[in-house]
Design an enzyme around this catalytic site. Sequence first.
Site, PDB file in Angstrom:
ATOM      1  CB  CYS A  86      39.169  24.826  25.251  1.00 44.14           C
ATOM      2  SG  CYS A  86      38.264  23.917  26.337  1.00 44.14           S
TER       3      CYS A  86
ATOM      4  NE  ARG B   4      39.253  26.925  19.400  1.00 47.03           N
ATOM      5  CZ  ARG B   4      39.279  26.029  18.517  1.00 47.03           C
ATOM      6  NH1 ARG B   4      39.014  26.363  17.428  1.00 47.03           N
ATOM      7  NH2 ARG B   4      39.235  24.635  18.611  1.00 47.03           N
TER       8      ARG B   4
ATOM      9  CD1 TRP C 191      32.401  24.080  25.423  1.00 49.52           C
ATOM     10  CD2 TRP C 191      31.784  26.278  25.522  1.00 49.52           C
ATOM     11  NE1 TRP C 191      31.069  24.299  25.202  1.00 49.52           N
ATOM     12  CE2 TRP C 191      30.770  25.564  25.230  1.00 49.52           C
ATOM     13  CE3 TRP C 191      31.746  27.498  25.653  1.00 49.52           C
ATOM     14  CZ2 TRP C 191      29.474  26.059  25.108  1.00 49.52           C
ATOM     15  CZ3 TRP C 191      30.416  28.328  25.677  1.00 49.52           C
ATOM     16  CH2 TRP C 191      29.392  27.337  25.300  1.00 49.52           C
TER      17      TRP C 191
ATOM     18  CG  ASN D 154      40.275  22.449  21.762  1.00 50.21           C
ATOM     19  OD1 ASN D 154      39.212  22.224  22.339  1.00 50.21           O
ATOM     20  ND2 ASN D 154      40.461  22.492  20.756  1.00 50.21           N
ATOM     21  N   GLY D 155      39.965  19.636  23.933  1.00 48.72           N
ATOM     22  CA  GLY D 155      39.509  18.356  23.518  1.00 48.72           C
ATOM     23  C   GLY D 155      38.933  17.728  24.912  1.00 48.72           C
TER      24      GLY D 155
ATOM     25  CD  GLU E 281      14.528  26.410  14.945  1.00 48.35           C
ATOM     26  OE1 GLU E 281      13.695  26.766  15.804  1.00 48.35           O
ATOM     27  OE2 GLU E 281      15.739  26.710  14.844  1.00 48.35           O
TER      28      GLU E 281
ATOM     29  CE  LYS F 248      17.522  29.723  13.648  1.00 49.24           C
ATOM     30  NZ  LYS F 248      16.954  29.127  14.872  1.00 49.24           N
TER      31      LYS F 248
ATOM     32  CD  GLU G  94      15.898  33.186  15.939  1.00 56.84           C
ATOM     33  OE1 GLU G  94      16.360  32.439  15.263  1.00 56.84           O
ATOM     34  OE2 GLU G  94      16.035  33.333  17.214  1.00 56.84           O
TER      35      GLU G  94
ATOM     36  CG  HIS H 122      -9.930  24.678   9.556  1.00 57.35           C
ATOM     37  ND1 HIS H 122     -11.115  24.431   9.075  1.00 57.35           N
ATOM     38  CD2 HIS H 122      -9.404  23.588   9.757  1.00 57.35           C
ATOM     39  CE1 HIS H 122     -11.143  23.124   8.871  1.00 57.35           C
ATOM     40  NE2 HIS H 122      -9.883  22.514   9.237  1.00 57.35           N
TER      41      HIS H 122
ATOM     42  CE  LYS I 282      23.421  31.253  20.813  1.00 53.92           C
ATOM     43  NZ  LYS I 282      22.983  30.790  19.674  1.00 53.92           N
TER      44      LYS I 282
HETATM   45  C1  BG6 Z   1      16.041  33.516  22.157  1.00 47.28           C
HETATM   46  C2  BG6 Z   1      16.948  33.129  20.933  1.00 47.28           C
HETATM   47  O1  BG6 Z   1      16.426  34.946  22.823  1.00 47.28           O
HETATM   48  O2  BG6 Z   1      16.144  32.451  23.113  1.00 47.28           O
HETATM   49  C3  BG6 Z   1      16.588  32.164  20.352  1.00 47.28           C
HETATM   50  O3  BG6 Z   1      16.687  34.345  19.955  1.00 47.28           O
HETATM   51  C4  BG6 Z   1      16.620  30.723  21.512  1.00 47.28           C
HETATM   52  O4  BG6 Z   1      17.312  31.688  19.192  1.00 47.28           O
HETATM   53  C5  BG6 Z   1      16.028  31.074  22.515  1.00 47.28           C
HETATM   54  O5  BG6 Z   1      16.268  29.665  20.808  1.00 47.28           O
HETATM   55  C6  BG6 Z   1      16.249  30.044  23.712  1.00 47.28           C
HETATM   56  O6  BG6 Z   1      17.599  30.322  24.209  1.00 47.28           O
HETATM   57  P1  BG6 Z   1      18.172  29.186  25.101  1.00 47.28           P
HETATM   58  O7  BG6 Z   1      19.734  29.630  24.919  1.00 47.28           O
HETATM   59  O8  BG6 Z   1      17.542  29.090  26.282  1.00 47.28           O
HETATM   60  O9  BG6 Z   1      18.143  27.664  24.103  1.00 47.28           O
END
Ligand code: BG6
Length: 608
Positions: A2, A27, A75, A101-102, A481, A485, A488, A504, A603
């Site tokens: 937080c 935060r 948070w 915060n904590g 993954e 990464k 993306e 194959h 996000k």
């Molecule tokens: C996508 C993001 O929209 O959603 C990914 O670009 C993420 O990075 C995926 O892994 C799943 O999101 P969440 O919030 O359900 O884990």
Amino acid sequence: MCGIVGFAGTRQAAPILLDGLEKLEYRGYDSAGLAIEGDGEILVKKQKGRLRVLREATHNGEDLPGVVGIGHTRWATHGEPSDVNSHPHLSYNGEVCIVHNGIIENYIELRNFLISKGYEFASDTDTEVISQLMDYYYHGDPTEAVEQARSHLMGSYALGILFRQTPDRIYAICKDNPLIIGIGEGENFMASDVTAILKYTRRVFRLSEGELAVLTRDGVTVTDSYGEPIEKEITNVTWDENAAEKGGYEHFMIKEILEQPEVIRKTASPRIVNGTINLSLKSISDEDIRGIDKIYIVACGSAYHVGCVAKPILSKLCRLPVFVELASEFKYSDPMVDNKTLTIVISQSGETLDTYHALKEAASRGSRIISVVNVVGSTIAMVSEDVLFTWAGPEIAVATTKAYSAQLIVMYMLAMYMGRVRGVATEADEKELIRQLEALPDAVEAILEKKEQVQYLASLFYSSKDIFFLGRNIDYALALEGSLKLKEISYIHSEAYAAGELKHGTISLIEQGSLVVALCTYKPLKEKLVSNIKEVVARGAVVIALANEGDTNIEAVADHVIELPEWEELTMPSLAIIPLQLFAYYVASLKGCDIDKPRNLAKSVTVE
Ligand code: BG6
């Protein structure tokens, strides 16, 4: 995580506190609140929702007179986002007010003690316990009350404290959480980080554990744990405001990559109680776990890749069939789900609509549900019968890193817990996992310290047009993954391929100079990867291999080797993912991409 702020001066405090909270919203942003010393009482105004809700409710703070106050942006960790769970928290009689915060790990014990002394609680938070505990020890001397209460707190905290009877001052203490004190002209500040006060002063010092700071408009006194006054060295901050918000890093993503040792520690340690794994599942009993006959894991993106890593681990430790499904596919696949199925739903945001729909589909067929979520109070968390939170703090960069790692930790622990309950995993297995979990943060730290090697490799290959990630078994899950990464944030086309499958078909794409990242950490199949590397090298590929240190067979065939320490198979994914995150970050950085907010992405995608 937080954000807290405090101001003691001659100007109206509320607008200054709101400014500071705005800089701390990264935060946490579930709710926000202010407490201002008034005429014989402490005025508290707090609201669920983003800071703008509080701004509107207080007319940008104009409605709250007073020149001494504290503020908080939340948070949620204990207690869902709501008005009553928002900070600041006032003791029942209005004498003491706290922003925190904590996490107070023994808050339930303290709460029960205070209830036995006649205290009543309005919220579900650990923070309210602190304000009531300080009230319990308050007999007119704020310092005495703070020190007495502090001696009973276990866990982490950075606290701003107001006492009704001393309206000209703020008390501040901290343990395992940052607390910055800012020195102004006729005004003084406290904050979770320097961003919040940089607009007003660049003269700051960090408060240390055991110290107590008392802020008034005239100055700040600091005493040590013996109550002796101490002089703190004041430093002058040179950061610009934007850089400070990212803790001085260029992007949130690299900051979050580097936070992973601490996130692993925070996610694992509260769940290791007296040498065993304790998940505190609320709805699904051990008997229910023994009755499960199959497991589904549903998720999207990186969360899906966590499921791919967890699949062989769950299967081995629980001796159950495990199906990992893309959430967007699961709902329309007529899944074989019934009341003997456990569906594990993984989501950082807890708001991904595809994942939410998959959860509802599984539940409608009678499945038991455990979700692994980073955002307390999120939609998926609220509708799940059991939730295992990842305590990664707010993750700002769109491409997930620290939440992915925290999800891995939760899945290792869930698999072991279920394995123990089902009588498949032994006590020795559990102790070995705990040993690894406790050693992981330092092992991850050691890999992060060698990040320049990955940065160098990125400088050789950032102009690649296609990159292939190869692996077998758990390394294939990691390759998924690593490839995502890279795609993306650098916009380079890349594919993750099961190394045994490449021949194959897709090997037709390998040509002179093709870059292949070969993951060779899964020891039982390492020699197979040697052959796969030879296959692609024979067709002109350049190979970066991730391998255990000293693996001469891999070194003999790969062009570049990123060495990983000798480590046990079970939690090796938590180490192997680090260089892949760093590689993606440095490639994207060299390409000048918008790393924290890549094009076309969000996000959390709340549409189907
Ligand atoms: C996508 C993001 O929209 O959603 C990914 O670009 C993420 O990075 C995926 O892994 C799943 O999101 P969440 O919030 O359900 O884990």
